[in-house]
Design an enzyme around this catalytic site. Structure first.
Site, PDB file in Angstrom:
ATOM      1  CG  HIS A 135      -5.695  -2.501  -1.087  1.00  0.00           C
ATOM      2  ND1 HIS A 135      -4.414  -2.767  -0.502  1.00  0.00           N
ATOM      3  CD2 HIS A 135      -5.068  -1.090  -1.065  1.00  0.00           C
ATOM      4  CE1 HIS A 135      -3.648  -1.965   0.176  1.00  0.00           C
ATOM      5  NE2 HIS A 135      -4.222  -0.854  -0.392  1.00  0.00           N
ATOM      6  CB  CYS A 163      -1.142   0.076   1.334  1.00  0.00           C
ATOM      7  SG  CYS A 163      -1.677   1.347   1.388  1.00  0.00           S
ATOM      8  CG  HIS A 190      -7.538   2.572   1.312  1.00  0.00           C
ATOM      9  ND1 HIS A 190      -6.512   2.737   2.454  1.00  0.00           N
ATOM     10  CD2 HIS A 190      -6.547   1.865   0.446  1.00  0.00           C
ATOM     11  CE1 HIS A 190      -5.334   2.351   2.178  1.00  0.00           C
ATOM     12  NE2 HIS A 190      -5.436   1.979   0.950  1.00  0.00           N
TER      13      HIS A 190
HETATM   14 CO    CO Z   1      -3.590   0.945   0.006  1.00  0.00          CO
END
Ligand code: CO
Length: 166
Positions: A134, A92, A138
């Protein structure tokens, strides 16, 4: 257009739930343009608005299955179906130098809107499916390190990045 600063883990914005986008106006378009520039500059495969400090449900994912990366803007994205399982390394831009092994669905169906509010459906698999999961996490204040089965050692990271360079 401009580069935005990518915030790092520890910033409270990354733990918050982002709000639904209701206005598909110039302000949203500037945000998405800046996010795209920032994502390309960081050489990433996905970026979510909260990573640049904006708590709105907007992300960009990169489809790198072809010769050139294809960037897809997803506003108010929602996973409506998932299939199978993939276990693999994940990183990330807000957690530099950390890689974890995360289990994700092999395929996902995502419903979203484009920057003009037009609804569409994206069928994603492999890395693109992982990126969708992913980035949507967030928007709900979830970071991949909370989901990782384990973290890669420095040696494993070295091997992985060397492999990419070949
Ligand atoms: Co990320």
């Amino acid at each position: 257009m401009g580069l935005r600063k990518i915030i790092r883990k520890g910033d409270i914005s990354l733990k918050k739930k982002s709000r639904t986008v209701t206005e598909f106006n110039a302000r949203l378009h500037i945000l998405l343009n800046d996010m795209l520039e920032t994502l390309k500059d960081a050489d990433g495969v996905g970026l979510a608005a909260p990573q640049v400090g904006v708590l709105r449900r907007a992300v960009i994912v990169a489809d790198i299955s072809g010769e050139e990366p294809k960037y897809i803007e997803l506003v108010n994205p929602e996973i409506v179906a998932e299939e199978g399982e993939q276990i693999g390394p994940e990183g990330c831009l807000s957690l530099p130098n950390i890689w974890g092994v995360v289990t994700r669905p092999e395929k996902v169906t995502v419903k979203a809107q484009d920057r003009y509010g037009e609804p569409f459906t994206l069928e994603a698999e492999e890395l693109l499916a992982r990126a969708c999961c992913h980035e949507i996490d967030h928007l709900n204040g979830v970071l991949f390190d909370e989901l990782a089965d384990r973290f890669l050692s420095e040696e494993e990271i070295r091997e992985m990045t060397e492999g990419e360079a070949e």
